[in-house]
Design a protein around this motif. Structure first.
Motif, PDB file in Angstrom:
ATOM      1  N   SER A   1       1.461  12.189  -3.245  1.00 30.61           N
ATOM      2  CA  SER A   1       0.854  11.703  -4.428  1.00 30.61           C
ATOM      3  C   SER A   1       0.455  12.880  -5.181  1.00 30.61           C
ATOM      4  O   SER A   1       0.000  13.961  -4.739  1.00 30.61           O
ATOM      5  CB  SER A   1      -0.566  11.036  -4.189  1.00 30.61           C
TER       6      SER A   1
ATOM      7  N   TYR B   1       5.104   3.542  -6.027  1.00 34.92           N
ATOM      8  CA  TYR B   1       5.707   3.431  -7.469  1.00 34.92           C
ATOM      9  C   TYR B   1       6.716   2.629  -7.331  1.00 34.92           C
ATOM     10  O   TYR B   1       7.760   2.667  -6.448  1.00 34.92           O
ATOM     11  CB  TYR B   1       6.134   4.817  -7.812  1.00 34.92           C
ATOM     12  N   TRP B   2       6.931   1.579  -8.153  1.00 38.02           N
ATOM     13  CA  TRP B   2       7.826   0.437  -8.347  1.00 38.02           C
ATOM     14  C   TRP B   2       8.131   0.002  -6.980  1.00 38.02           C
ATOM     15  O   TRP B   2       9.329  -0.069  -6.434  1.00 38.02           O
ATOM     16  CB  TRP B   2       9.148   1.022  -9.116  1.00 38.02           C
TER      17      TRP B   2
ATOM     18  N   THR C   1       7.012   7.374  -3.332  1.00 39.91           N
ATOM     19  CA  THR C   1       7.060   8.376  -4.470  1.00 39.91           C
ATOM     20  C   THR C   1       8.445   8.828  -4.487  1.00 39.91           C
ATOM     21  O   THR C   1       9.196   8.895  -3.225  1.00 39.91           O
ATOM     22  CB  THR C   1       6.102   9.478  -4.373  1.00 39.91           C
TER      23      THR C   1
ATOM     24  N   CYS D   1       6.943  -1.320   0.124  1.00 43.54           N
ATOM     25  CA  CYS D   1       7.088   0.264   0.156  1.00 43.54           C
ATOM     26  C   CYS D   1       7.249   0.768   2.016  1.00 43.54           C
ATOM     27  O   CYS D   1       7.902   1.345   2.568  1.00 43.54           O
ATOM     28  CB  CYS D   1       5.997   0.828  -0.195  1.00 43.54           C
TER      29      CYS D   1
END
Length: 189
Positions: A10, A90-91, A95, A137
């Motif tokens: 992160s 993310y999405w 990451t 994720c």
């Protein structure tokens, strides 16, 4: 004493992902485990180049041709008794920094070395938004670990709405994981 590598990603060193990392690491160290923290965002890591015909030399030699921090991190996690993987979401995915490392790791380890096969891991996905992407994720993480023959011991979803009770649970998860690494896992696979 067992050794655990914590890989986390992160760009925010004082946000939710960092807090999750701190809590699981505190549980591990309080249980007497040696911990090596690897913050992927401060490492020099390039993306896979898919060298040669697309497979590169990594599937034949188990080593990546790119000269950056990848080999050092790979050695560290190969020598660890356990691995904790923690990423911001993310999405609905890990990451980009984590994906760059993970893609290269999978190519070197799954196809040739198999240094990570049978390692028991803990997966943590941290989402500051709605939290909806954490499950996807975690699924992406686990899919990659399966390719390398690793085994997931626990999957933990952290969001801004559950942080008050999940962060203390991460401390307990760290202690429990340390105990299982030392005394064995009560899971069949």
């Amino acid at each position: 004493m067992k050794k655990v590598a914590i890989l986390w990603s992160s760009p925010n060193t004082d946000g939710l992902t960092a807090s999750a990392k701190d809590e699981i690491m505190r549980g591990l160290t309080d249980a007497g485990t040696e911990v090596e923290e690897i913050h992927l965002n401060i490492k020099k890591l390039e993306h896979c180049r898919a060298c040669g015909n697309g497979w590169g030399t990594c599937n034949k030699t188990g080593a990546c041709v790119i000269k950056d921090d990848f080999a050092e991190i790979y050695r560290t996690i190969s020598e660890a008794d356990g691995i904790v993987w923690i990423s911001a979401v993310y999405w609905s995915d890990m990451t980009e920094c984590f994906k760059a490392f993970f893609d290269r790791l999978r190519r070197c380890d799954a196809a040739h070395n198999q240094f990570l096969a049978e390692k028991r891991c803990v997966l943590v996905a941290c989402a500051g938004g709605t939290g909806r992407g954490t499950l996807e994720c975690l699924q992406q993480f686990e899919r990659g670990l399966v390719h390398m023959g690793m085994r997931t011991y626990d999957r933990i979803s952290v969001g801004r709405y559950n942080r008050e009770y999940i962060l203390p649970a991460l401390y307990a998860a760290g202690k429990t994981y340390a105990d299982r690494l030392e005394n064995g896992f009560d899971m069949y696979y």
